[in-house]
Design an enzyme around this catalytic site. Sequence first.
Site, short mmCIF file in Angstrom:
data_model
loop_
_atom_site.label_atom_id
_atom_site.label_comp_id
_atom_site.label_asym_id
_atom_site.label_seq_id
_atom_site.Cartn_x
_atom_site.Cartn_y
_atom_site.Cartn_z
N ARG A 108 -0.38 -2.92 -18.67
CA ARG A 108 -1.68 -2.26 -18.78
C ARG A 108 -1.75 -1.17 -17.72
O ARG A 108 -1.53 -1.42 -16.55
CB ARG A 108 -2.78 -3.31 -18.53
CG ARG A 108 -4.21 -2.82 -18.70
CD ARG A 108 -5.12 -4.01 -18.95
NE ARG A 108 -4.72 -4.65 -20.19
CZ ARG A 108 -5.06 -4.21 -21.41
NH1 ARG A 108 -5.85 -3.17 -21.55
NH2 ARG A 108 -4.62 -4.82 -22.48
N GLU A 142 -0.48 4.74 -0.77
CA GLU A 142 -1.27 5.94 -1.07
C GLU A 142 -0.41 7.18 -0.88
O GLU A 142 0.29 7.30 0.12
CB GLU A 142 -2.49 6.01 -0.15
CG GLU A 142 -3.60 5.09 -0.58
CD GLU A 142 -4.81 5.20 0.34
OE1 GLU A 142 -4.68 5.74 1.45
OE2 GLU A 142 -5.88 4.72 -0.06
N LYS A 171 -0.21 0.23 -25.08
CA LYS A 171 -0.47 0.13 -26.52
C LYS A 171 0.89 0.11 -27.24
O LYS A 171 1.71 -0.73 -26.92
CB LYS A 171 -1.44 1.24 -26.94
CG LYS A 171 -2.80 1.05 -26.21
CD LYS A 171 -3.88 2.05 -26.55
CE LYS A 171 -5.15 1.78 -25.74
NZ LYS A 171 -6.19 2.80 -25.95
N TYR A 226 0.85 -1.19 0.00
CA TYR A 226 0.00 0.00 0.00
C TYR A 226 0.87 1.23 0.00
O TYR A 226 1.78 1.34 0.82
CB TYR A 226 -0.93 0.03 1.22
CG TYR A 226 -2.36 -0.03 0.77
CD1 TYR A 226 -2.90 1.04 0.05
CD2 TYR A 226 -3.16 -1.14 1.01
CE1 TYR A 226 -4.20 0.99 -0.41
CE2 TYR A 226 -4.45 -1.19 0.54
CZ TYR A 226 -4.98 -0.13 -0.17
OH TYR A 226 -6.25 -0.18 -0.65
N ASP A 275 -5.00 13.42 -25.55
CA ASP A 275 -5.17 12.01 -25.18
C ASP A 275 -4.34 11.20 -26.18
O ASP A 275 -4.78 10.90 -27.28
CB ASP A 275 -6.64 11.61 -25.23
CG ASP A 275 -6.84 10.17 -24.78
OD1 ASP A 275 -5.82 9.44 -24.63
OD2 ASP A 275 -8.00 9.77 -24.59
N THR A 282 -2.21 5.70 -22.26
CA THR A 282 -2.10 4.34 -21.73
C THR A 282 -0.64 3.91 -21.91
O THR A 282 0.07 4.42 -22.77
CB THR A 282 -2.96 3.34 -22.54
OG1 THR A 282 -2.58 3.44 -23.91
CG2 THR A 282 -4.44 3.63 -22.41
C1 LIG Z 1 -7.30 3.08 -25.16
C2 LIG Z 1 -7.74 4.50 -24.99
C3 LIG Z 1 -8.14 5.01 -23.75
C4 LIG Z 1 -8.47 4.14 -22.55
O1 LIG Z 1 -7.53 3.32 -22.07
P1 LIG Z 1 -7.95 2.15 -21.04
O2 LIG Z 1 -6.64 1.75 -20.46
O3 LIG Z 1 -8.63 1.11 -21.84
O4 LIG Z 1 -8.84 2.76 -20.02
C5 LIG Z 1 -8.40 6.36 -23.64
N1 LIG Z 1 -8.30 7.17 -24.70
C6 LIG Z 1 -7.93 6.72 -25.92
C7 LIG Z 1 -7.84 7.68 -27.05
C8 LIG Z 1 -7.66 5.36 -26.10
O5 LIG Z 1 -7.35 4.93 -27.31
#
Ligand SMILES: *Cc1c(COP(=O)(O)O)cnc(C)c1O
Length: 423
Positions: A245, A66, A239, A64, A210, A236
């Site tokens: 993850r 936090e 990817k 933990y 994003d 993320t």
């Molecule tokens: C994959 C993705 C997310 C979300 O990611 P998670 O880990 O699945 O929550 C957010 N924004 C965009 C543009 C994405 O492609």
Amino acid sequence: MSAMTTAPFWGPDFFELEQEDPEIAGILLSELERARSGLQLIASENFTSPAVLAALGSTLSNKYAEGYPGRRYYGGCAEVDKAEIIGIERATALFGAEHANLQPHSGASANLAAYGAFVAPGETVLAMSLPHGGHLTHGSRVNFSGRWFDIASYGVTKDTELIDYDQVRDQALAHRPKMIIAGATAYPRLIDFAAFRTIADEVGAILMVDAAHFIGLVAGKAIPSPVPYADVVCFTTHKVLRGPRGGMILCKAEHAKAIDKAVFPMMQGGPLMHAVAAKAVALKEAATPGYQRYAANVIANAQALAAGLAAEGMRPVSGGTDTHLALLDLQSLGVTGTEAEQRCDAAAITLNKNAIPYDPQPPMVASGIRVGTPSVTTQGMEPADMKEVASLIGRAVTQPSSAAAVAAEVSTLVARHPAYERP
Ligand SMILES: *Cc1c(COP(=O)(O)O)cnc(C)c1O
């Protein structure tokens, strides 16, 4: 240790799992078999390194922590503090960012924190519309973003299928958003971050990028970075970036406090320290020349795959790709996205149906498919292999009766480029 011979990628504890819970152990093995015996073309997936998997499967999961390094709500954090500090240093160095937060549990959690830091419920956010490639967290009515915020949207033009920057500006002037989001989940082209910055400045909005899909290409210096232009960059780590993850946030120093507070305690509890450590490992990997070659190859492969699929009668949306993914319009083949996804699945090719801009079909049917090359490039495939992949997809989609024959050829192809070497 005997476990090392059965599953070298899962650390020494796999033997324990086989003994204690053969049911789950069997699923882990058959999922590995599924992943490496077929073609993995989901644009948001990748094959992480054994080092990343080892950090993920570690006892850091028990801790933990936090708070943030040096400011925790729990004792015993000296070791995990070191891991998080190293990870933050690697992130700021790799991306040239002023501040990094490695704690978001996922891309959606990172985005939630950005909303929390900059926008109050009921205020306005401008983001890319879902049918044109935006993400659920960009204002879908079934998501927190659409339920709690007033969402205005922009999309792509019908003729070029590129982001309509005039529309972005018109919408910004009309709606005066607190935050503008640039970034998408199914947009194959580069985004003009400077144009978004100019528009955000004109209306006094925060610019959130994003970068979930393409941040790995930025890390590998294969495409331009949003970091100099954005107030905050959310993404993320699993990817193209090829980490565990999870999520991450980069921001300007002036926003560091707001972002850290929004991640914890506003939106999350204890961080997943095993994932934070694994993110640090992935960031070290991403800073190497080998990863830079990888990122360039991901794009070369995506371009070769898009061209190959065009030769199979599938129309690349926007004419092609600058990134790791391509969107293909199947309307001239008379096959829907759903049918194509199912037919490929039967031929051991994993990809997803996807709406195309101005799609006449509902999203659950869709007129297109999305393909991405992060996984196959990690396997060592090259543009010449993409030609073969495109022809296999073409056969699977247009001749469903040939599924078994295509699957056999897929098996031969992936055996030449094993995802994880067999013991
Ligand atoms: C994959 C993705 C997310 C979300 O990611 P998670 O880990 O699945 O929550 C957010 N924004 C965009 C543009 C994405 O492609």
